[in-house]
Design a protein around this motif. Structure first.
Motif, short mmCIF file in Angstrom:
data_model
loop_
_atom_site.label_atom_id
_atom_site.label_comp_id
_atom_site.label_asym_id
_atom_site.label_seq_id
_atom_site.Cartn_x
_atom_site.Cartn_y
_atom_site.Cartn_z
N CYS A 28 45.61 42.22 14.94
CA CYS A 28 45.25 43.55 14.47
C CYS A 28 43.82 43.81 14.94
CB CYS A 28 45.35 43.63 12.96
SG CYS A 28 44.82 45.23 12.32
N TYR A 29 43.65 44.77 15.84
CA TYR A 29 42.33 45.04 16.38
C TYR A 29 41.37 45.56 15.32
CZ TYR A 29 44.23 44.43 21.07
OH TYR A 29 44.80 43.91 22.19
N TYR A 30 41.88 46.31 14.36
CA TYR A 30 41.02 46.79 13.28
C TYR A 30 40.48 45.61 12.47
CZ TYR A 30 43.02 51.38 14.25
OH TYR A 30 43.40 52.53 14.87
N GLU A 31 41.35 44.65 12.18
CA GLU A 31 40.96 43.47 11.43
C GLU A 31 39.99 42.62 12.25
OE1 GLU A 31 43.55 39.95 9.85
OE2 GLU A 31 44.29 41.85 9.02
N LEU A 32 40.24 42.53 13.53
CA LEU A 32 39.40 41.74 14.42
C LEU A 32 37.97 42.27 14.44
CD1 LEU A 32 39.64 39.37 16.41
CD2 LEU A 32 40.10 41.03 18.18
N LEU A 33 37.84 43.59 14.45
CA LEU A 33 36.51 44.21 14.44
C LEU A 33 35.97 44.40 13.03
CD1 LEU A 33 36.80 46.90 17.25
CD2 LEU A 33 35.54 44.77 17.31
N GLY A 34 36.84 44.29 12.03
CA GLY A 34 36.38 44.44 10.66
C GLY A 34 36.14 45.88 10.25
N VAL A 35 36.95 46.80 10.77
CA VAL A 35 36.83 48.22 10.42
C VAL A 35 38.16 48.72 9.89
CG1 VAL A 35 35.00 48.70 12.09
CG2 VAL A 35 37.37 48.96 12.77
N SER A 36 38.12 49.85 9.21
CA SER A 36 39.36 50.44 8.72
C SER A 36 39.96 51.30 9.83
CB SER A 36 39.09 51.31 7.49
OG SER A 36 38.36 52.46 7.86
N ASN A 37 41.22 51.66 9.66
CA ASN A 37 41.87 52.47 10.69
C ASN A 37 41.40 53.92 10.67
OD1 ASN A 37 43.12 53.17 8.34
ND2 ASN A 37 45.20 52.91 9.11
N SER A 38 40.56 54.27 9.72
CA SER A 38 40.00 55.62 9.69
C SER A 38 38.52 55.62 10.09
CB SER A 38 40.16 56.22 8.29
OG SER A 38 39.47 55.43 7.35
N ALA A 39 38.06 54.56 10.72
CA ALA A 39 36.66 54.44 11.12
C ALA A 39 36.32 55.40 12.25
CB ALA A 39 36.37 53.01 11.56
N SER A 40 35.07 55.79 12.28
CA SER A 40 34.60 56.69 13.35
C SER A 40 34.25 55.88 14.58
CB SER A 40 33.37 57.46 12.87
OG SER A 40 32.27 56.58 12.72
N SER A 41 33.99 56.58 15.68
CA SER A 41 33.63 55.89 16.91
C SER A 41 32.31 55.13 16.75
CB SER A 41 33.54 56.86 18.08
OG SER A 41 32.51 57.80 17.87
N LEU A 42 31.41 55.67 15.95
CA LEU A 42 30.14 54.99 15.70
C LEU A 42 30.36 53.69 14.91
CD1 LEU A 42 27.08 55.04 15.95
CD2 LEU A 42 27.00 56.36 13.84
N VAL A 80 40.48 48.98 23.50
CA VAL A 80 41.72 49.63 23.08
C VAL A 80 41.44 50.68 22.01
CG1 VAL A 80 43.91 49.26 21.88
CG2 VAL A 80 43.22 47.73 23.72
N LEU A 81 40.70 50.30 20.98
CA LEU A 81 40.46 51.22 19.88
C LEU A 81 39.57 52.40 20.29
CD1 LEU A 81 40.08 48.78 16.88
CD2 LEU A 81 42.04 50.19 17.50
N SER A 82 38.59 52.16 21.13
CA SER A 82 37.75 53.28 21.56
C SER A 82 38.53 54.21 22.48
CB SER A 82 36.47 52.79 22.23
OG SER A 82 36.75 52.06 23.40
N GLY A 83 39.45 53.66 23.26
CA GLY A 83 40.30 54.49 24.11
C GLY A 83 41.24 55.34 23.29
N ILE A 84 41.80 54.77 22.24
CA ILE A 84 42.67 55.54 21.35
C ILE A 84 41.87 56.63 20.65
CG2 ILE A 84 44.01 55.40 19.21
CD1 ILE A 84 44.90 52.62 20.13
N PHE A 85 40.67 56.27 20.18
CA PHE A 85 39.83 57.25 19.49
C PHE A 85 39.48 58.40 20.43
CE2 PHE A 85 35.87 59.01 17.89
CZ PHE A 85 36.20 59.22 16.56
N TYR A 86 39.13 58.07 21.68
CA TYR A 86 38.79 59.10 22.66
C TYR A 86 40.00 60.00 22.93
CZ TYR A 86 37.55 61.37 27.00
OH TYR A 86 37.32 62.32 27.96
N PHE A 87 41.17 59.40 23.08
CA PHE A 87 42.39 60.17 23.34
C PHE A 87 42.67 61.13 22.20
CE2 PHE A 87 47.02 60.59 22.86
CZ PHE A 87 47.32 61.21 24.06
#
Length: 92
Positions: A28-42, A80-87
């Motif tokens: 889980c990339y969110y778990e790996l980075l330690g952020v929630s799935n509603s986190a902002s790009s910052l 991956v997560l920043s690409g999804i956020f950008y999309f």
């Protein structure tokens, strides 16, 4: 949140009956980075930089191979997560 890195930092990890013998496990990339799935790009960026500083191979000279593997996973999660956020934000 930090469970993924517990083995790396020498903390004990309990395997309560899990017999995961497969070489490939889902991450889980969110778990790996330690952020929630509603986190902002910052928040993604801050979490990535914090993890990258801790896990960079140059900061872990005694565990270079292990640190390199974890560092590459952190990089992939951020990409991956920043690409999804950008999309998602560019379609608005």
């Amino acid at each position: 949140m930090w469970n993924y890195f517990s083995t790396f930092f020498g903390e004990s990890q309990s395997n309560s009956g899990s017999n995961d013998t497969s070489k490939h496990k889902q991450t889980c990339y969110y778990e790996l980075l330690g952020v929630s799935n509603s986190a902002s790009s910052l928040e993604f960026k801050k979490a990535y930089r914090a993890r990258a500083l801790v896990l960079h191979p140059d900061k872990n000279p005694t565990r270079v191979e292990e640190a390199t593997g974890l560092f590459m996973e952190i990089q992939q999660a951020y990409e991956v997560l920043s690409g999804i956020f950008y999309f998602l934000t560019s379609r608005s």
